[in-house]
Design an enzyme around this catalytic site. Structure first.
Site, PDB file in Angstrom:
ATOM      1  N   ALA A  56     -10.326  -1.658   0.770  1.00 20.02           N
ATOM      2  CA  ALA A  56      -8.875  -1.620   0.624  1.00 20.02           C
ATOM      3  C   ALA A  56      -8.416  -0.228   0.193  1.00 20.02           C
ATOM      4  O   ALA A  56      -9.004   0.383  -0.700  1.00 20.02           O
ATOM      5  CB  ALA A  56      -8.432  -2.656  -0.408  1.00 20.02           C
ATOM      6  N   HIS A  57      -7.348   0.243   0.812  1.00 15.50           N
ATOM      7  CA  HIS A  57      -6.796   1.553   0.458  1.00 15.50           C
ATOM      8  C   HIS A  57      -5.452   1.726   1.145  1.00 15.50           C
ATOM      9  O   HIS A  57      -5.075   0.942   2.013  1.00 15.50           O
ATOM     10  CB  HIS A  57      -7.738   2.686   0.869  1.00 15.50           C
ATOM     11  CG  HIS A  57      -7.968   2.766   2.351  1.00 15.50           C
ATOM     12  ND1 HIS A  57      -8.754   1.855   3.021  1.00 15.50           N
ATOM     13  CD2 HIS A  57      -7.513   3.629   3.293  1.00 15.50           C
ATOM     14  CE1 HIS A  57      -8.786   2.154   4.303  1.00 15.50           C
ATOM     15  NE2 HIS A  57      -8.024   3.213   4.500  1.00 15.50           N
ATOM     16  N   ALA A  58      -4.735   2.737   0.740  1.00 16.78           N
ATOM     17  CA  ALA A  58      -3.489   3.124   1.382  1.00 16.78           C
ATOM     18  C   ALA A  58      -3.424   4.651   1.379  1.00 16.78           C
ATOM     19  O   ALA A  58      -4.333   5.322   0.885  1.00 16.78           O
ATOM     20  CB  ALA A  58      -2.287   2.526   0.649  1.00 16.78           C
TER      21      ALA A  58
END
Length: 270
Positions: free
Chosen positions: A67-69
């Site tokens: 998960a990341h942005a």
């Protein structure tokens, strides 16, 4: 201490977490980033929004979601969190669901964490280490397992001692630019995983001096596609990219040297 464990504190590790769905799983990973001062709560929303917008491209290996942005004001410093779920949850990925391990990355830029990503890719791609992590009883054990990231991976077969990309590109039927793009939604996470595994294969082939690998995001990839021989990415991102005029190959397991080896052989007629 390794580059990986420098970005992951024991306080950012949670084991056997209850989560009803993928949003809750990302929420648990984001809460650890917030509680350890890596990011604000807004970053958790940004990670969830990235999946809602682009699909489950963060599920890059069987049972594993990264998960990341994008880097944003919500990121206070570069860091990781680690969540092992009590029960696997579905993210909607056709090949790699269900997910029982979520690692979240908050990055201030696209470069500072590249070594840590290479180490994490080795861990996720190593069946023995994955099994050890699944059996870890506490955060201290997780850290000890992660400290052992230096073991050598199984080699892949060399393409040819004499062959080069120019020799093999469609048996001379097309020009090679000696560049491959690995693409994800944000250019800071999953594309780096894919880049690391690709570079491992190229090194085994003896092609590292000939091929440049660039990890990038979907927007930048559209402008850079004509510079490349090949694009490697996930199914969701491939759909977003559309036809860019160069071969695009979907990779299901971003830690699989065998899958990437096969993709290179098909595209370079090896």
């Amino acid at each position: 201490m390794t580059a990986l464990t420098e970005l992951l504190s024991p306080d950012a590790i949670a084991l056997d977490v209850e989560a009803d769905d993928w949003q809750a799983a990302i929420g648990a990973a984001g809460a650890l980033l917030t509680s350890t001062g890596v990011a604000t709560a807004e970053y958790t929303t940004e990670m969830v929004d990235a999946v809602l917008e682009k699909g489950p491209y963060i599920v890059i290996a069987p049972g594993f979601a990264f998960a990341h942005a994008r880097p944003s004001p919500a990121v206070l410093r570069t860091g990781l969190s680690w969540v092992r779920l009590a029960r696997p949850v579905a993210f909607g990925h056709t090949a790699n669901d269900p997910v029982d391990l979520v690692v979240a990355l908050a990055a201030t830029d696209a470069k500072a964490h590249t070594t840590a990503m290479a180490e994490l890719a080795k861990v996720i791609g190593d069946a023995d280490r994955r099994a050890a992590l699944e059996g870890a009883q506490n955060s201290a054990e997780v850290m000890e397992i992660l400290e052992g990231v230096g073991a050598a991976a199984a080699p892949v077969a060399a393409a040819s001692a004499a062959a080069t990309p120019a020799d093999t590109a469609s048996a001379g039927s097309r020009r090679t630019n000696n560049k491959i793009l690995t693409v994800c939604g944000n250019g800071v996470g999953t594309s780096l995983f894919l880049k690391n595994t690709l570079e491992k294969v190229l090194a085994e082939w003896g092609w590292s001096p000939y091929i440049e690998v660039e990890a990038t995001d979907t927007i930048s990839a559209k402008g850079k596609a004509k510079e490349a021989d090949l694009i490697l990415t996930s199914g969701e991102i491939a759909k977003a990219l559309g036809d860019l005029g160069v071969p695009t190959t979907v990779i299901e397991n971003f830690t699989s040297t065998a899958e990437i080896d096969a993709a290179l052989r098909a595209n370079y007629d090896v």
